[in-house]
Design a protein around this motif. Structure first.
Motif, PDB file in Angstrom:
ATOM      1  N   ALA A   1      29.474  11.232-104.282  1.00 52.17           N
ATOM      2  CA  ALA A   1      29.008  10.880-105.778  1.00 52.17           C
ATOM      3  C   ALA A   1      29.726   9.329-106.225  1.00 52.17           C
ATOM      4  O   ALA A   1      29.768   9.698-107.566  1.00 52.17           O
ATOM      5  CB  ALA A   1      28.630  11.599-106.799  1.00 52.17           C
ATOM      6  N   ILE A   2      30.011   9.405-105.538  1.00 55.00           N
ATOM      7  CA  ILE A   2      31.340   7.925-105.974  1.00 55.00           C
ATOM      8  C   ILE A   2      31.302   7.078-105.328  1.00 55.00           C
ATOM      9  O   ILE A   2      31.235   7.184-103.672  1.00 55.00           O
ATOM     10  CB  ILE A   2      32.607   8.793-106.081  1.00 55.00           C
ATOM     11  N   HIS A   3      32.091   5.430-105.240  1.00 55.04           N
ATOM     12  CA  HIS A   3      31.802   4.975-104.538  1.00 55.04           C
ATOM     13  C   HIS A   3      33.519   4.271-103.737  1.00 55.04           C
ATOM     14  O   HIS A   3      34.477   4.524-105.072  1.00 55.04           O
ATOM     15  CB  HIS A   3      31.691   3.039-104.758  1.00 55.04           C
ATOM     16  N   GLY A   4      34.218   3.624-103.463  1.00 58.11           N
ATOM     17  CA  GLY A   4      35.467   3.557-103.166  1.00 58.11           C
ATOM     18  C   GLY A   4      35.575   1.569-102.686  1.00 58.11           C
ATOM     19  O   GLY A   4      34.519   1.155-101.838  1.00 58.11           O
ATOM     20  N   CYS A   5      36.570   0.942-103.225  1.00 59.25           N
ATOM     21  CA  CYS A   5      36.760  -0.409-102.826  1.00 59.25           C
ATOM     22  C   CYS A   5      38.491  -0.050-102.495  1.00 59.25           C
ATOM     23  O   CYS A   5      39.061   0.544-102.680  1.00 59.25           O
ATOM     24  CB  CYS A   5      36.941  -1.262-103.739  1.00 59.25           C
ATOM     25  N   VAL A   6      38.693  -1.024-101.482  1.00 57.82           N
ATOM     26  CA  VAL A   6      40.435  -1.005-100.336  1.00 57.82           C
ATOM     27  C   VAL A   6      40.155  -2.165-100.518  1.00 57.82           C
ATOM     28  O   VAL A   6      39.757  -3.670-100.271  1.00 57.82           O
ATOM     29  CB  VAL A   6      40.163  -0.053 -99.642  1.00 57.82           C
TER      30      VAL A   6
ATOM     31  N   GLU B   1      46.056  -7.110 -93.188  1.00 55.19           N
ATOM     32  CA  GLU B   1      45.475  -7.327 -92.002  1.00 55.19           C
ATOM     33  C   GLU B   1      45.481  -6.106 -91.489  1.00 55.19           C
ATOM     34  O   GLU B   1      44.211  -5.798 -91.735  1.00 55.19           O
ATOM     35  CB  GLU B   1      46.727  -7.662 -90.918  1.00 55.19           C
ATOM     36  N   ASP B   2      46.177  -4.725 -90.825  1.00 56.23           N
ATOM     37  CA  ASP B   2      45.955  -3.755 -90.958  1.00 56.23           C
ATOM     38  C   ASP B   2      45.930  -2.634 -91.138  1.00 56.23           C
ATOM     39  O   ASP B   2      46.247  -1.399 -91.245  1.00 56.23           O
ATOM     40  CB  ASP B   2      45.869  -2.868 -88.874  1.00 56.23           C
ATOM     41  N   GLN B   3      46.316  -2.980 -93.191  1.00 58.47           N
ATOM     42  CA  GLN B   3      47.224  -2.231 -94.170  1.00 58.47           C
ATOM     43  C   GLN B   3      46.051  -2.390 -94.829  1.00 58.47           C
ATOM     44  O   GLN B   3      45.861  -3.076 -95.960  1.00 58.47           O
ATOM     45  CB  GLN B   3      48.654  -2.956 -93.831  1.00 58.47           C
ATOM     46  N   PRO B   4      45.571  -0.931 -95.507  1.00 55.45           N
ATOM     47  CA  PRO B   4      45.188  -0.683 -96.620  1.00 55.45           C
ATOM     48  C   PRO B   4      46.165  -0.933 -97.476  1.00 55.45           C
ATOM     49  O   PRO B   4      47.229  -0.006 -97.440  1.00 55.45           O
ATOM     50  CB  PRO B   4      44.439   0.406 -96.427  1.00 55.45           C
ATOM     51  N   LEU B   5      46.504  -1.594 -99.102  1.00 60.22           N
ATOM     52  CA  LEU B   5      47.085  -1.454 -99.963  1.00 60.22           C
ATOM     53  C   LEU B   5      46.606  -0.842-101.140  1.00 60.22           C
ATOM     54  O   LEU B   5      47.483   0.152-101.413  1.00 60.22           O
ATOM     55  CB  LEU B   5      47.208  -2.661-100.324  1.00 60.22           C
ATOM     56  N   VAL B   6      46.182  -0.849-101.647  1.00 58.47           N
ATOM     57  CA  VAL B   6      45.145  -0.056-102.926  1.00 58.47           C
ATOM     58  C   VAL B   6      43.771   0.095-102.890  1.00 58.47           C
ATOM     59  O   VAL B   6      42.545  -0.691-102.364  1.00 58.47           O
ATOM     60  CB  VAL B   6      45.438  -1.317-104.094  1.00 58.47           C
TER      61      VAL B   6
ATOM     62  N   ARG C   1      30.543   0.396-107.862  1.00 60.38           N
ATOM     63  CA  ARG C   1      31.546   0.363-107.315  1.00 60.38           C
ATOM     64  C   ARG C   1      32.025  -1.074-108.100  1.00 60.38           C
ATOM     65  O   ARG C   1      32.995  -1.639-107.869  1.00 60.38           O
ATOM     66  CB  ARG C   1      30.585  -0.601-105.616  1.00 60.38           C
ATOM     67  N   HIS C   2      31.674  -2.097-109.130  1.00 55.18           N
ATOM     68  CA  HIS C   2      31.836  -3.368-109.872  1.00 55.18           C
ATOM     69  C   HIS C   2      32.738  -2.505-110.406  1.00 55.18           C
ATOM     70  O   HIS C   2      34.652  -2.793-111.076  1.00 55.18           O
ATOM     71  CB  HIS C   2      30.562  -3.144-110.107  1.00 55.18           C
ATOM     72  N   ASN C   3      33.249  -0.963-111.145  1.00 55.89           N
ATOM     73  CA  ASN C   3      34.372  -1.118-111.348  1.00 55.89           C
ATOM     74  C   ASN C   3      35.312  -1.021-110.329  1.00 55.89           C
ATOM     75  O   ASN C   3      36.323  -1.046-110.984  1.00 55.89           O
ATOM     76  CB  ASN C   3      34.023   1.036-111.776  1.00 55.89           C
ATOM     77  N   ALA C   4      35.352  -0.268-109.211  1.00 57.08           N
ATOM     78  CA  ALA C   4      36.447  -0.101-108.048  1.00 57.08           C
ATOM     79  C   ALA C   4      36.812  -1.631-107.900  1.00 57.08           C
ATOM     80  O   ALA C   4      38.240  -1.858-108.060  1.00 57.08           O
ATOM     81  CB  ALA C   4      35.671   0.529-107.085  1.00 57.08           C
ATOM     82  N   VAL C   5      36.088  -2.614-107.369  1.00 57.73           N
ATOM     83  CA  VAL C   5      36.052  -3.929-107.826  1.00 57.73           C
ATOM     84  C   VAL C   5      37.261  -3.894-108.843  1.00 57.73           C
ATOM     85  O   VAL C   5      38.203  -4.649-108.589  1.00 57.73           O
ATOM     86  CB  VAL C   5      35.059  -4.618-107.457  1.00 57.73           C
ATOM     87  N   ASP C   6      37.032  -4.182-110.015  1.00 59.49           N
ATOM     88  CA  ASP C   6      37.425  -4.489-111.302  1.00 59.49           C
ATOM     89  C   ASP C   6      39.084  -3.818-111.322  1.00 59.49           C
ATOM     90  O   ASP C   6      40.110  -4.620-111.671  1.00 59.49           O
ATOM     91  CB  ASP C   6      36.880  -4.278-112.183  1.00 59.49           C
ATOM     92  N   LYS C   7      38.980  -3.070-110.289  1.00 56.99           N
ATOM     93  CA  LYS C   7      40.669  -1.806-111.033  1.00 56.99           C
ATOM     94  C   LYS C   7      41.468  -3.034-109.733  1.00 56.99           C
ATOM     95  O   LYS C   7      42.487  -3.402-110.269  1.00 56.99           O
ATOM     96  CB  LYS C   7      40.449  -0.716-110.464  1.00 56.99           C
ATOM     97  N   ILE C   8      40.737  -3.196-108.659  1.00 54.71           N
ATOM     98  CA  ILE C   8      41.721  -3.360-108.221  1.00 54.71           C
ATOM     99  C   ILE C   8      41.731  -4.844-108.310  1.00 54.71           C
ATOM    100  O   ILE C   8      43.254  -5.941-108.433  1.00 54.71           O
ATOM    101  CB  ILE C   8      40.953  -4.070-106.468  1.00 54.71           C
TER     102      ILE C   8
ATOM    103  N   PHE D   1      38.572  -7.890 -98.380  1.00 54.12           N
ATOM    104  CA  PHE D   1      38.412  -6.283 -99.253  1.00 54.12           C
ATOM    105  C   PHE D   1      37.178  -5.729 -98.276  1.00 54.12           C
ATOM    106  O   PHE D   1      36.468  -6.117 -98.194  1.00 54.12           O
ATOM    107  CB  PHE D   1      37.252  -6.977 -99.965  1.00 54.12           C
ATOM    108  N   TYR D   2      37.664  -4.271 -98.054  1.00 49.66           N
ATOM    109  CA  TYR D   2      36.798  -3.523 -97.783  1.00 49.66           C
ATOM    110  C   TYR D   2      36.011  -2.678 -99.284  1.00 49.66           C
ATOM    111  O   TYR D   2      36.577  -1.724 -99.947  1.00 49.66           O
ATOM    112  CB  TYR D   2      37.798  -2.083 -97.338  1.00 49.66           C
TER     113      TYR D   2
END
Length: 292
Positions: A163-168, A172-177, A184-191, A207-208
């Motif tokens: 019950a939650i969304h994720g954004c990363v 390149e091939d490395q996820p950072l945050v 999902r808008h909250n996850a975007v804003d945190k990044i 952006f993923y």
């Protein structure tokens, strides 16, 4: 750096982010399951109340700053003099060197299609026509496959409670945050807030998101200056139209070896045979209710 290898990532073990709830299963048997928390967070910019957001409650400082940035209430050159968070009354106050007054702007709200009732303000599209995303940015398919595997198998609140969304944010091939939230808008804003607070540029980033590629996701990604947006979920027509207008590379339905690009395909470098890539492990596959 977190234990998962990200610079910042979800903490599934944080007792404040999910709770144990008793219930009954389909066989009529008692069960105990974890569910994510959801609580209001009221944001002030200097002396002015801006919005009350529903959030899981982690990283309130990053959420506040990112929200203000993505609503054009903070400028890239603004100086933040302080961020005060009171967890007893769930209020966060962002203080800036520049005096601010958005009384008129606050009257022009538009509900978005994002879950948890995302909101944008009427003038958020100002400057969208002048967006200049890096034309030299590329997305290698080998990077895409590595990212989707790393993200989908990383410890997360979704795998713990759903019950939650994720954004990363990736390079390149490395996820950072990696950020999660009920919207999902909250996850975007945190990044966005993390990038601003740490002086991180967008030009070479990917952006993923686990959510749909809607107009809101496209607008926020483009306004942040990130040239490539990837999702394991699908598209909306307006999202595609805006991505093409902004010159944003838009890749959706990225699961296992499969993906579909509907904008900015010229940035994609096909450097690996999809036949050598394994299908997505069903154990880590996210359910449609979370991604759609």
């Amino acid at each position: 750096m977190s234990k998962s290898g990200f610079l910042l990532s979800p903490d599934p073990g944080n007792p404040r982010l999910s709770v144990e709830v008793e219930g009954t299963d389909h066989n009529g048997q008692p069960i105990s399951t974890r569910v994510v928390t959801e609580k209001p967070l009221t944001l002030y910019l200097n002396r002015q109340e801006i919005v009350t957001m529903m959030t899981i409650g982690d990283y309130p400082d990053l959420l506040a700053v990112g929200y203000l940035l993505n609503q054009n209430m903070l400028a890239p050159d603004d100086k933040i003099t302080g961020i005060d968070y009171d967890d007893e009354v769930d209020v966060v106050v962002v203080r800036t060197e520049r005096e601010t007054d958005y009384e008129e702007k606050l009257q022009k709200k538009v509900r978005t299609s994002g879950c948890a009732q995302g909101t944008v303000f009427g003038d958020v599209m100002e400057g969208f026509d002048s967006i200049d995303l890096d034309p030299n940015a590329i997305l290698k398919t080998s990077w895409l496959y590595a990212l989707t595997k790393a993200i989908n198998t990383a410890p997360s609140l979704y795998l713990e409670a759903g019950a939650i969304h994720g954004c990363v944010l990736c390079r390149e091939d490395q996820p950072l945050v990696y950020m999660e939230d009920v919207g999902r808008h909250n996850a975007v804003d945190k990044i966005a807030g993390w990038m601003f607070m740490n002086g991180v540029g967008p030009e070479d980033k990917i952006f993923y998101t686990t959510g749909r590629l809607t107009s809101e996701m496209v607008i926020k990604t483009a306004m942040m200056g990130i040239p490539i947006l990837v999702s394991r979920s699908g598209f909306t027509a307006w999202g595609v139209e805006l991505a093409r207008k902004a010159g944003l590379t838009l890749v959706g339905r990225a699961r296992g070896k499969r993906f579909v690009a509907l904008s900015g395909e010229e940035r994609i470098v096909f450097d690996i045979d999809p036949g050598t890539v394994a299908d997505e492990d069903k154990k880590h596959a996210r359910k449609g209710g979370q991604t759609e």
